[in-house]
Scaffold this motif. Structure first.
Motif, short mmCIF file in Angstrom:
data_model
loop_
_atom_site.label_atom_id
_atom_site.label_comp_id
_atom_site.label_asym_id
_atom_site.label_seq_id
_atom_site.Cartn_x
_atom_site.Cartn_y
_atom_site.Cartn_z
N GLU A 102 0.97 -1.25 -0.07
CA GLU A 102 -0.03 -0.05 0.01
C GLU A 102 1.05 1.18 0.04
OE1 GLU A 102 -2.41 2.28 3.41
OE2 GLU A 102 -2.98 0.17 3.48
N GLU A 134 0.80 1.40 -4.21
CA GLU A 134 -0.55 2.15 -4.35
C GLU A 134 -0.55 3.73 -3.81
OE1 GLU A 134 -2.91 0.86 -5.80
OE2 GLU A 134 -1.92 -1.19 -5.99
N ARG A 143 1.74 -5.25 -10.22
CA ARG A 143 0.91 -3.96 -10.12
C ARG A 143 1.60 -2.77 -10.89
NH1 ARG A 143 -2.44 -0.38 -10.77
NH2 ARG A 143 -3.34 0.62 -8.97
N TYR A 152 0.42 -0.83 -14.18
CA TYR A 152 0.24 0.67 -14.36
C TYR A 152 0.96 1.25 -15.38
CZ TYR A 152 0.18 5.57 -12.49
OH TYR A 152 -0.11 6.89 -12.39
#
Length: 199
Positions: free
Chosen positions: A69, A73, A130, A134
């Motif tokens: 996170e 993120e 991830r 992206y």
């Protein structure tokens, strides 16, 4: 004193425990994640831990999710949706290369040292997928066909990893100041060349 400890324990969240576990990993690797020392660090008892987690493995999982996170993120959220894909790629490169050029991140180094642990290996896989996904999206928005967007994303990510590794292993090798800005611009120009947005 006992009342204060109980009050503190009741206020601790699972995130507090996960952050404490990450600090322990940073300082001593995965082996440093132990309930009693963490409870002492947090000024509470083991009861607080068992309120949130079924055992050490659950805490390790929560800590790794917290790392994902914070380090993936949160960066993606910081880039946001504003601006062109090129502007967002530029923001991403500024953030990540600046972070890589600073002192090595002891938490990431500690996690890499424990990359053979199944939970850590799985977290690195998720983070890598991830981040690359992206980048693929950004290059696709920039006008690259799917296969080319993936190639450019892989090139950008392996470049980032190489940049970070060189900054850690041979400090002073990478350019600094204005030379670093010029270097980064040349990398970006090579990666962005030819997309529809650049035409």
């Amino acid at each position: 004193m006992a009342d204060r400890k109980r009050a503190r324990a009741s206020r601790l969240s699972a995130r507090d425990w996960a952050d404490a576990a990450l600090a322990a990993i940073r300082d001593g690797g995965l082996a440093a994640v132990a309930v009693e020392p963490l409870a002492a660090r947090l000024g509470t008892t083991k009861g607080s831990f068992y309120w949130h987690f079924s055992g050490r493995d659950a805490l390790v999982t929560a800590a790794l999710e917290r790392w994902e996170e914070r380090e993936t993120e949160a960066v993606i959220a910081e880039i946001g949706q504003a601006g062109t894909p090129e502007e967002r790629l530029r923001r991403l490169f500024r953030i990540t290369t600046a972070a890589a050029a600073r002192e090595p991140d002891p938490l990431e180094l500690a996690l890499l040292a424990d990359a053979g642990h199944p939970a850590v290996a799985a977290a690195f896989r998720r983070v890598t997928h991830r981040r690359i996904a992206y980048l693929v999206d950004l290059f696709a928005e920039h006008g690259c066909p799917p296969a080319e967007a993936r190639q450019r994303a892989l090139l950008a990510y392996t470049g980032y990893l190489g940049h970070a590794q060189l900054a850690r292993s041979v400090p002073g090798t990478l350019p600094e100041g204005e030379e670093a800005r010029s270097y980064l611009e040349s990398v970006l120009q090579a990666l962005l060349r030819g997309g529809r947005q650049a035409r």
